[in-house]
Design a protein around this motif. Structure first.
Motif, PDB file in Angstrom:
ATOM      1  N   HIS A 101      -8.573   6.859   0.109  1.00 38.38           N
ATOM      2  CA  HIS A 101      -8.011   5.519   0.299  1.00 38.38           C
ATOM      3  C   HIS A 101      -8.790   4.858   1.436  1.00 38.38           C
ATOM      4  CE1 HIS A 101      -4.375   2.876   1.683  1.00 38.38           C
ATOM      5  NE2 HIS A 101      -5.238   2.187   0.973  1.00 38.38           N
TER       6      HIS A 101
ATOM      7  N   GLU B  45      -9.172  -1.140  -0.702  1.00 37.98           N
ATOM      8  CA  GLU B  45      -8.441  -2.407  -0.619  1.00 37.98           C
ATOM      9  C   GLU B  45      -9.330  -3.470   0.017  1.00 37.98           C
ATOM     10  OE1 GLU B  45      -4.079  -2.304   0.022  1.00 37.98           O
ATOM     11  OE2 GLU B  45      -4.512  -0.362   0.951  1.00 37.98           O
TER      12      GLU B  45
ATOM     13  N   SER C 150       0.811  -1.224   0.000  1.00 38.35           N
ATOM     14  CA  SER C 150       0.000   0.000   0.000  1.00 38.35           C
ATOM     15  C   SER C 150       0.837   1.262   0.000  1.00 38.35           C
ATOM     16  CB  SER C 150      -0.933   0.009   1.216  1.00 38.35           C
ATOM     17  OG  SER C 150      -1.957  -0.934   1.072  1.00 38.35           O
TER      18      SER C 150
ATOM     19  N   ILE D 276      -0.415   3.501  -3.313  1.00 40.02           N
ATOM     20  CA  ILE D 276      -1.201   4.733  -3.233  1.00 40.02           C
ATOM     21  C   ILE D 276      -0.445   5.923  -3.828  1.00 40.02           C
ATOM     22  CG2 ILE D 276      -2.382   6.321  -1.691  1.00 40.02           C
ATOM     23  CD1 ILE D 276      -3.752   3.563  -2.168  1.00 40.02           C
TER      24      ILE D 276
ATOM     25  N   GLN E 264     -11.865   6.889  -5.483  1.00 41.58           N
ATOM     26  CA  GLN E 264     -11.754   6.130  -4.235  1.00 41.58           C
ATOM     27  C   GLN E 264     -11.095   4.788  -4.529  1.00 41.58           C
ATOM     28  OE1 GLN E 264     -15.128   5.948  -1.541  1.00 41.58           O
ATOM     29  NE2 GLN E 264     -14.617   3.838  -0.936  1.00 41.58           N
ATOM     30  N   VAL E 265     -10.019   4.509  -3.814  1.00 41.14           N
ATOM     31  CA  VAL E 265      -9.297   3.242  -3.936  1.00 41.14           C
ATOM     32  C   VAL E 265      -9.589   2.436  -2.671  1.00 41.14           C
ATOM     33  CG1 VAL E 265      -7.044   2.139  -4.179  1.00 41.14           C
ATOM     34  CG2 VAL E 265      -7.506   4.322  -5.332  1.00 41.14           C
TER      35      VAL E 265
END
Length: 488
Positions: free
Chosen positions: A103, A150, A57, A61, A147-148
């Motif tokens: 994130h 995970e 990450s 990012i 928007q990411v």
């Protein structure tokens, strides 16, 4: 598998503003007659689901932020804001105000949890920001947000973008560019957007809006079900052959043309069914007064997608159990870039779409064959040439208004998006998407979105949003399920 409702919502890890990596020199861009009606629509929400990248990450990012920053320099309007001048004209100010980047973590979700249920899980709606945000608010809010999120074994990249600024063509060109610059930062991208504002779409008409801006024209909290139905290449070929009155090849034989059943009486009846004042087909007959009606010797080739749309029109109409006299409407979003003269550039940035309605009684849709339904759609799309595009523009200029999305009479279908959009070309460096999904935006009973299939062989996926009782009936419709399968 636990239900999506029982799983925790994504946890916000960080939020920041991303700016273009180069200062914009672009002048303000005036909204067109295709842009302005979208001010009452929600922001577009579309995103891609991926397998988990083999990147930590703390590296991933910053990589995505850097690619987004460089992409914004190629798309300056997305980093701007809307502004209205003293005359009431609305512009995009390309002022480098930036976009939101979020994130989030949703480790409670696995890819299989998201793709295995029959209905699209509600949790997908949590993978987008700007939930049900109206495009007019781009006057004081970012035009774009990324928007990411995970997952336990995957990643979702969701984009929300102002619908008065982009249509599907512009949106996916941005998304493709974003992915390309993340994957291959040192290579140029060929599909450079065109920001010209010199076509007939740019008007002196003023859209007068209520104080505080317009609101959406449908109940965005109504109960709905949403499913993805897939049409394989073989199923589409069979459907198209039937629609065009050709026998599907069996035992490796060749397709045999069957006798046409279309008659002049049917054609004139089709004209009468669509001949309500102000309909597209009536206008087409007026504009083309020298055109001869179809005869039994003419063979109109119905496209694969028009065949799928006709099948859906019949099945949904049957599922709604409408009275035979009820007028049904099938709306299709038509790309005007190549229809207007002089033609717009293929990557003209903005909205260049018009909504083309086709009308027919429920009785005709169900009592006549699939070919007849498809011919009604085909005639309207074929008629939408430069003259018709300009007629739509003239009509809007006489009465500027926002686009009334929704299904107020319970008998409408609205087809959006396109199986031609390069949705699965979004390779950020760890492979093509596993699936494409959308948020809660602009969804109502009868809203359908067409996606290309992931395999790239000509399959088509339909994102179908219907009232619960209508969806239940569609799921058991024998004509529909003969060709459509649920995507897993």
């Amino acid at each position: 598998m636990p239900s999506s409702a029982s799983l925790s919502a994504p946890t916000l890890l960080s939020k920041c503003t991303v700016f273009p990596d180069q200062t914009s020199t672009m002048a303000n861009l005036k909204l067109s007659v295709s842009d302005l009606p979208m001010l009452s629509c929600h922001y577009i929400q579309k995103g891609c689901l991926f397998t988990q990248p083999n990147i930590p990450s703390h590296t991933l990012i910053p990589l995505l932020k850097s690619a987004l920053s460089r992409t914004l320099s190629l798309f300056p309007p997305l980093a701007g804001r809307l502004t209205t001048d003293s005359n009431g004209y609305v512009y995009i100010a390309c002022n480098d105000a930036g976009v939101d980047f979020i994130h989030a973590n949703a480790a409670a979700f696995r890819v299989c949890d998201l793709l295995s249920p029959l209905d699209v899980p509600e949790c997908f709606k949590e993978f987008f920001t700007f939930d049900r945000k109206v495009s007019y608010t781009g006057h004081y809010s970012p035009i774009l947000a990324v928007q990411v999120t995970e997952l336990a074994d995957g990643l979702f990249i969701g984009c929300a973008v102002n619908h008065a600024v982009t249509d599907g063509t512009s949106f996916w060109n941005f998304f493709n560019t974003f992915a390309h610059l993340c994957r291959a930062s040192n290579k140029s991208f060929r599909n450079i957007p065109d920001f010209s504002r010199e076509s007939a779409l740019i008007s002196d008409a003023v859209l007068r809006l209520p104080e505080g801006g317009p609101q959406v024209t449908f109940d965005s909290h109504a109960p709905l079900r949403e499913r993805i139905f897939s049409f394989s290449r073989e199923a589409i070929q069979k459907l198209k052959a039937m629609t065009n009155n050709r026998r599907w090849p069996e035992n490796n034989g060749t397709a045999v043309e069957l006798m046409r059943k279309q008659s002049n009486d049917q054609f004139h009846h089709a004209k009468e069914s669509n001949g309500k004042a102000g309909t597209i087909l009536e206008n087409w007959f007026k504009v083309n007064s020298n055109s001869k009606p179809q005869t039994v010797t003419e063979t109109v080739e119905i496209s694969s997608f028009q065949s799928v749309c006709a099948l859906l029109w019949r099945a949904v109409t049957r599922a709604r159990k409408l009275p035979a006299s009820k007028t049904t409407t099938f709306r299709m979003a038509v790309n005007c870039r190549h229809r207007i003269e002089p033609k717009l550039e293929p990557y003209y940035f903005g909205n260049a779409i018009q909504s083309v309605p086709t009308y027919a009684s429920a009785g005709d849709v169900l009592s006549r064959d699939l070919r007849w339904c498809a011919e009604q759609l085909n005639a309207n799309v074929k008629a939408h040439d430069d003259a018709m595009v300009r007629r739509f523009i003239d009509d809007w200029e006489q009465k500027p208004r926002c686009f009334p999305l929704g299904n107020p009479d319970g008998a409408s279908i609205t087809m959006g998006s396109s199986p031609r959009f390069p949705m699965y070309d979004n390779n950020f460096g760890w492979g093509r998407p596993l699936a494409v999904r959308s948020g809660r935006a602009n969804k109502f009973d009868g809203k359908i979105s067409a996606f290309p299939g992931r395999d790239g062989t000509g399959t088509v996926d339909l994102e179908v949003v219907l009232a619960p009782e209508t969806m239940e009936a569609l799921e058991s419709d024998p004509e529909f399920t003969k060709y459509a399968t649920c995507q897993l």
